[in-house]
Design an enzyme around this catalytic site. Structure first.
Site, PDB file in Angstrom:
ATOM      1  CG  ASP A  76       5.091  14.639   6.917  1.00 20.61           C
ATOM      2  OD1 ASP A  76       5.239  15.519   6.043  1.00 20.61           O
ATOM      3  OD2 ASP A  76       5.359  13.444   6.725  1.00 20.61           O
ATOM      4  CB  ALA A  86       8.245   1.948   7.401  1.00 23.81           C
ATOM      5  CE  LYS A  87      10.028  -2.784   1.272  1.00 26.84           C
ATOM      6  NZ  LYS A  87      10.443  -4.044   0.580  1.00 26.84           N
ATOM      7  CB  VAL A  88       1.923   0.720   4.441  1.00 26.17           C
ATOM      8  CG1 VAL A  88       0.499   0.460   4.929  1.00 26.17           C
ATOM      9  CG2 VAL A  88       2.594   1.788   5.297  1.00 26.17           C
ATOM     10  CE  LYS A 134       5.111   3.686   9.083  1.00 28.35           C
ATOM     11  NZ  LYS A 134       4.895   5.090   9.549  1.00 28.35           N
ATOM     12  CG  LEU A 139      -1.879  -1.180   1.365  1.00 28.71           C
ATOM     13  CD1 LEU A 139      -2.688  -1.067   2.646  1.00 28.71           C
ATOM     14  CD2 LEU A 139      -2.799  -1.274   0.160  1.00 28.71           C
ATOM     15  N   GLY A 140       2.032   1.198   0.510  1.00 26.27           N
ATOM     16  CA  GLY A 140       2.926   2.354   0.559  1.00 26.27           C
ATOM     17  C   GLY A 140       4.309   1.911   0.971  1.00 26.27           C
TER      18      GLY A 140
END
Length: 714
Positions: free
Chosen positions: A186, A74-76, A91, A68-69
């Site tokens: 952010d 980090a990776k989602v 995450k 997803l991201g």
């Protein structure tokens, strides 16, 4: 113990209208017997777990292959919760990559800590936190609507009304964060997701900071966030405050209305970008925008933080609240808490009765927003139940009896259909069945006539025959009873009415919430210490003698133990000296309660230690005090002189009453050896004159322990 992962699985999907054999058709009904949730909600089809593409399982989650991201460390990924069958966003933070960045290593767990402090409908809900040797997992709710940036790319720009709706949801979420002491730092289009109802969901608290709440030093002095969304004070590396989020909201609003950013420079340069912000050289705005929208946008993009509005002022803007019909957010003490009435009783009962969790653990975890597997199960089941209710044409299909009782607030039909179903129940066919029942069963059936039953019953009932007079009387009584029940304050059915338990019934006496597991969740009142004045001592009248009254206590200024103090914090004003009246002669002690018999403030009455343990000489003093004698100051002073006409006693003698009252100089062995000796009264006044008249009883022995506890041994 909680149920295993496969305990809630169904052999076939319980989809509405699905075909199958007789065995498959009987499965949902079997799952509904004794259950508190529909079979479609509580069960998980095995095909859903088998068909989900995943490469790893961590705890109760399948880590899917769909990404997803992705960030620098980090990776989602999309995940699946095996106990509920619901998809989640996971995450995954790589610890090895995070070690390369000292800032990330230091604040690795800060994102999870911050998200547990907040709870808002426009902020993604953190469900669970897991950690292995190489990875750190944050399990969050999945937003199937995708990213808001993709929607802007498709439409080029958003309409003013749609952008106003999104901006108001974003400001509401940021206002909630600021009330909790959290600055996001952010806010950008990439961090705004959409749920299934097209509502904003704020994500990514990796750069968020907490204003001193989590113990981080100098929270507002770091360079963070994307430069295009950063406030001028951030680019200038000045100290900043929560108003940097207000500037970022203005940049997001400009991006929604125009599809571009308000300040751009070519080639990119931070110095040139900062100068353009300070000079207010904003890119052109569309001409079709209203005056209120332009004025509000310019106020958000004010370069001077002193002149820039805060988040509360931005939320109260006239253009933002135009045609707004929602609820005004209320200030709460704990931004991450919800009220007890907002809990779903059916989900709580399913978790306690079917999955084996303790009722107090479920309620406390959900109310306090503590990310763990209990919160994940509750949130996903509740979300699945809401989706089931909203997607069903008839919510009574596949619902069991207990579900209708405990979900009466959600399953209650509108007033028109409610009255229509009541009239249907008054027809002959149903009333003949009611009359055959016993009187008690008939009364219970009448109390439950308001429930909207399934449509099959309506087809089989006659539609023209009128009931008799006695039946009409029963109808009127039933309607009157139902109106009284509607007017009652309780939104859940009572135990006496339906023969079922109400897990959220508040008891007025104990101020507790009675749970279904016979546990009690205390709801204590605020503990405010108050000073309780000590009553003045009894002043003897002019005609009274020096002999104390019968009812005067033998022990004065007793130090209470913690067990004898009630729930309120009392601050008692005690006298400087504490005299404990203890007789070593064969006399009877008056019956006292436990707090008066306890000499030790730390141990309860009746606790005994071995007699050979030495007694501390300064903890207990033995004195026979005269009521008429003036009060004496406590301190290291010399004992008063003994009258000349009385026999002289040595200072440390046990027979010297006054010296023993101030300085007990003998040890535990001497006291035990002298315990059978009779007291020698002074010659000027007999000892019996200063003691209350007591009834003779059997001799008693007093045993002393090191904690000053006194226990009579007959």
């Amino acid at each position: 113990m909680p149920a295993a992962a496969g305990d809630g699985l169904l052999g076939e999907p319980a989809a509405p209208g699905g075909g199958g054999g007789a065995e498959d058709a009987a499965r949902p009904a079997a799952a509904c017997e004794g259950s508190f949730l529909p079979a479609w909600v509580s069960g998980v089809p095995r095909e859903r777990l088998r068909d989900f593409q995943h490469h790893k399982r961590v705890g109760n989650y399948l880590i899917g292959s769909r990404k997803l991201g992705e960030g620098s460390f980090a990776k989602v990924r999309e995940g699946l919760h095996v106990l509920t069958g619901e998809k989640v966003a996971i995450k995954v933070i790589d610890k090895k990559r995070a070690k390369k960045d000292t800032y990330v290593t230091k604040n690795l767990r800060r994102e999870g800590q911050i998200q547990q402090m907040i709870r808002h409908p426009n902020i993604t809900q953190l469900l669970d936190i897991l950690e292995t040797e190489n990875s750190y997992y944050l399990v969050m709710e999945l937003c199937p609507g995708g990213n808001l940036m993709h929607k802007i790319y498709e439409k080029k720009r958003l309409e003013e009304s749609e952008a106003r709706r999104y901006i108001r949801q974003l400001i509401s979420a940021v206002e909630h964060l600021h009330r909790a002491g959290v600055v996001h730092r952010d806010l950008k289009i990439e961090n705004l997701l959409l749920d299934e109802d097209n509502n904003i969901k704020l994500i990514d608290f990796g750069l968020s900071n907490c204003a001193g709440i989590l113990g981080y030093s100098d929270p507002f002095s770091t360079q963070c966030g994307s430069p295009a969304y950063a406030a001028p004070e951030l680019l200038a590396r000045k100290k900043y405050g929560p108003k940097i989020d207000v500037w970022s909201i203005g940049v997001n609003m400009y991006a929604m209305l125009t599809g571009t950013l308000p300040f751009t420079v070519e080639p990119f340069s931070l110095r040139a970008l900062y100068q353009k912000m300070v000079d207010k050289e904003m890119n052109p705005l569309p001409t079709q925008l209203s005056t209120g929208a332009i004025s509000f946008l310019r106020s958000l993009l004010e370069p001077d933080p002193v002149k820039r509005p805060n988040i509360q002022q931005a939320l109260a803007n006239r253009w933002l609240n135009e045609n707004y019909t929602g609820k005004v957010p209320c200030n709460v003490t704990y931004p991450n808490r919800i009220s007890l009435e907002d809990l779903s009783p059916s989900v709580v009962l399913h978790m306690t009765e079917k999955l084996g969790y303790k009722n107090s653990d479920v309620i406390n975890t959900v109310l306090s927003n503590r990310a763990c597997h209990i919160l994940a199960i509750y949130f996903l089941l509740n979300k699945k139940l809401e989706r089931y209710l909203s997607g069903k044409s008839d919510i009574q299909d596949s619902l069991c009896y207990k579900t209708r009782l405990y979900q009466i607030e959600k399953y209650r039909a509108p007033k028109e259909s409610y009255e229509a179903s009541l009239d249907t129940w008054t027809r002959d066919l149903e009333f003949h069945a009611v009359q055959d029942k016993k009187p008690k069963e008939q009364e219970k059936r009448g109390d439950f006539l308001h429930r909207p039953f399934s449509k099959k019953l309506d087809k089989n009932l006659p539609s023209h025959k009128q009931p008799s007079g006695s039946l009409m009387t029963q109808i009127q009584n039933t309607k009157a009873l139902l109106k009284d029940r509607k007017a009652s304050k309780s939104s859940f059915p009572d135990k006496d009415s339906f023969g079922c338990r109400n897990i959220f019934r508040k008891t007025s006496d104990s101020n507790c919430v009675a749970s279904s597991s016979m546990e009690f969740i205390p709801v204590p009142p605020p503990r405010t210490p108050r000073i309780v004045k000590k009553p003045e001592p009894h002043q003897p009248g002019p005609g009274s003698t020096g002999i104390p009254h019968k009812e005067d206590p033998l022990m004065l200024d007793m130090v209470r133990s913690f067990e004898s103090v009630d729930r309120d914090d009392h601050v008692e004003v005690l006298s400087p000296s504490h005299h404990y009246r203890i007789l070593n002669s064969p006399v009877s002690l008056a019956r006292r309660n436990s707090s008066e018999r306890t000499l030790s403030p730390g141990l309860p009455s009746g606790s005994m230690s071995p007699l050979h343990t030495p007694l501390h000489p300064t903890l207990v003093s033995f004195a026979h005090e005269d009521k008429n004698s003036p009060p004496k100051e406590e301190g290291l002073c010399c004992p008063p002189p003994v009258p000349s006409n009385g026999p002289m006693q040595p200072l440390g003698s046990p027979n010297c009453v006054k010296s023993r009252g101030r300085f007990p100089m003998m040890g535990i062995g001497q006291m035990l050896r002298k315990r059978h000796q009779s007291l020698q009264p002074s010659a000027d006044r007999p000892l019996e004159a200063s003691l209350p008249p007591l009834q003779p009883l059997a001799p008693v022995n007093l045993a002393f322990d090191m904690a000053d506890g006194v226990k009579t041994q007959c």
